[in-house]
Design an enzyme around this catalytic site. Sequence first.
Site, PDB file in Angstrom:
ATOM      1  N   CYS A 175     117.207 -21.961  75.109  1.00 49.08           N
ATOM      2  CA  CYS A 175     117.778 -22.801  76.157  1.00 49.08           C
ATOM      3  C   CYS A 175     117.863 -24.250  75.716  1.00 49.08           C
ATOM      4  O   CYS A 175     118.341 -25.095  76.473  1.00 49.08           O
ATOM      5  CB  CYS A 175     116.939 -22.693  77.424  1.00 49.08           C
ATOM      6  N   CYS A 178     119.809 -15.267  84.791  1.00 49.30           N
ATOM      7  CA  CYS A 178     120.040 -15.194  83.343  1.00 49.30           C
ATOM      8  C   CYS A 178     119.046 -14.284  82.632  1.00 49.30           C
ATOM      9  O   CYS A 178     118.891 -14.354  81.412  1.00 49.30           O
ATOM     10  CB  CYS A 178     119.962 -16.593  82.738  1.00 49.30           C
ATOM     11  N   CYS A 201     115.242 -17.867  84.050  1.00 46.47           N
ATOM     12  CA  CYS A 201     115.795 -17.964  85.403  1.00 46.47           C
ATOM     13  C   CYS A 201     116.317 -16.601  85.846  1.00 46.47           C
ATOM     14  O   CYS A 201     116.792 -15.805  85.027  1.00 46.47           O
ATOM     15  CB  CYS A 201     116.933 -18.972  85.423  1.00 46.47           C
ATOM     16  N   CYS A 247     124.170 -25.982  82.009  1.00 48.72           N
ATOM     17  CA  CYS A 247     123.204 -25.715  83.079  1.00 48.72           C
ATOM     18  C   CYS A 247     121.779 -25.827  82.542  1.00 48.72           C
ATOM     19  O   CYS A 247     120.913 -26.456  83.177  1.00 48.72           O
ATOM     20  CB  CYS A 247     123.472 -24.331  83.670  1.00 48.72           C
ATOM     21  N   CYS A 248     121.507 -25.238  81.365  1.00 47.42           N
ATOM     22  CA  CYS A 248     120.160 -25.343  80.772  1.00 47.42           C
ATOM     23  C   CYS A 248     119.813 -26.811  80.490  1.00 47.42           C
ATOM     24  O   CYS A 248     118.663 -27.219  80.666  1.00 47.42           O
ATOM     25  CB  CYS A 248     120.073 -24.550  79.472  1.00 47.42           C
TER      26      CYS A 248
HETATM   27  S1  SF4 Z   1     118.540 -20.059  82.265  1.00 48.05           S
HETATM   28 FE1  SF4 Z   1     120.472 -19.851  83.444  1.00 48.05          FE
HETATM   29  S2  SF4 Z   1     120.097 -20.685  85.518  1.00 48.05           S
HETATM   30 FE2  SF4 Z   1     118.385 -21.298  84.150  1.00 48.05          FE
HETATM   31  S3  SF4 Z   1     118.932 -23.321  83.476  1.00 48.05           S
HETATM   32 FE3  SF4 Z   1     119.700 -21.919  81.892  1.00 48.05          FE
HETATM   33  S4  SF4 Z   1     121.787 -21.359  82.487  1.00 48.05           S
HETATM   34 FE4  SF4 Z   1     120.823 -22.370  84.252  1.00 48.05          FE
END
Ligand code: SF4
Length: 241
Positions: free
Chosen positions: A232, A208, A205, A121-122
Amino acid sequence: MIKLTQMEAAEAAKQLENTTPQEVLKWSIEKFGSRLSLASSFGLEDIVLIDMFTKLDPKARVFTLDTGRLHQETYDVMDTIREKYGISLEAYFPKNDAIEDIERKHGLNLFYKSPELRILCCNVRKVEPLKRSLSTVDAWITGLRREQNPTRAAIARVEIDAGNGGIVKINPLVEWTQDQVWDYIKENEVPFNTLFNAGFTSIGCAPCTRPTKPGEDPRAGRWWETGAAKECGLHCNAKKQ
Ligand code: SF4
């Protein structure tokens, strides 16, 4: 394109040792002009740098990665800062098809399912948009500080960013402490994210990030997995240590 060799970057870092962040920014503006941009997630260090950078260069370029999963308070401070400093904020979004793909395969809250899916996701929401934004510059400025994380202990004021095409990465606040950052914000009345008044010490985010407890590491509230770097992938490897 303005490029520096490893040796030239090391010489610049040495020349800028023991100088103020403003002097590092002045050097950066003179060297890279409009091919220079400040990365901002509107954390405390970023807003300090926006204040300094726009005072030195009214045309200062600032970019942000809008992951689509930020807190409302973060969007609020983005707008407040845009208006106060008159910046044309360059926002980069994740690619629609990549988001659709990971959410269809792994669900909307995939980041809670495993460290691997969190990193996926990151990568989609942050790392790929960062690479697109950096393709428009020869040098970028960050708010990294050495005391933030062991992964950041060795950063220099000027570095070559080998992971991003060998462009130059400039870190004017490397030696600043958290107290110096807050002092600057108060003295210069810089607007900040109100989540910092609610126990948050590092903000990413919304799904998170959690507030930290007194005495906890400031980045302890970032992500949920244990045994992995609190990163990240924007600055350091996010893979498990
Ligand atoms: S911090 Fe969480 S929601 Fe944001 S990009 Fe990374 S995994 Fe995805």
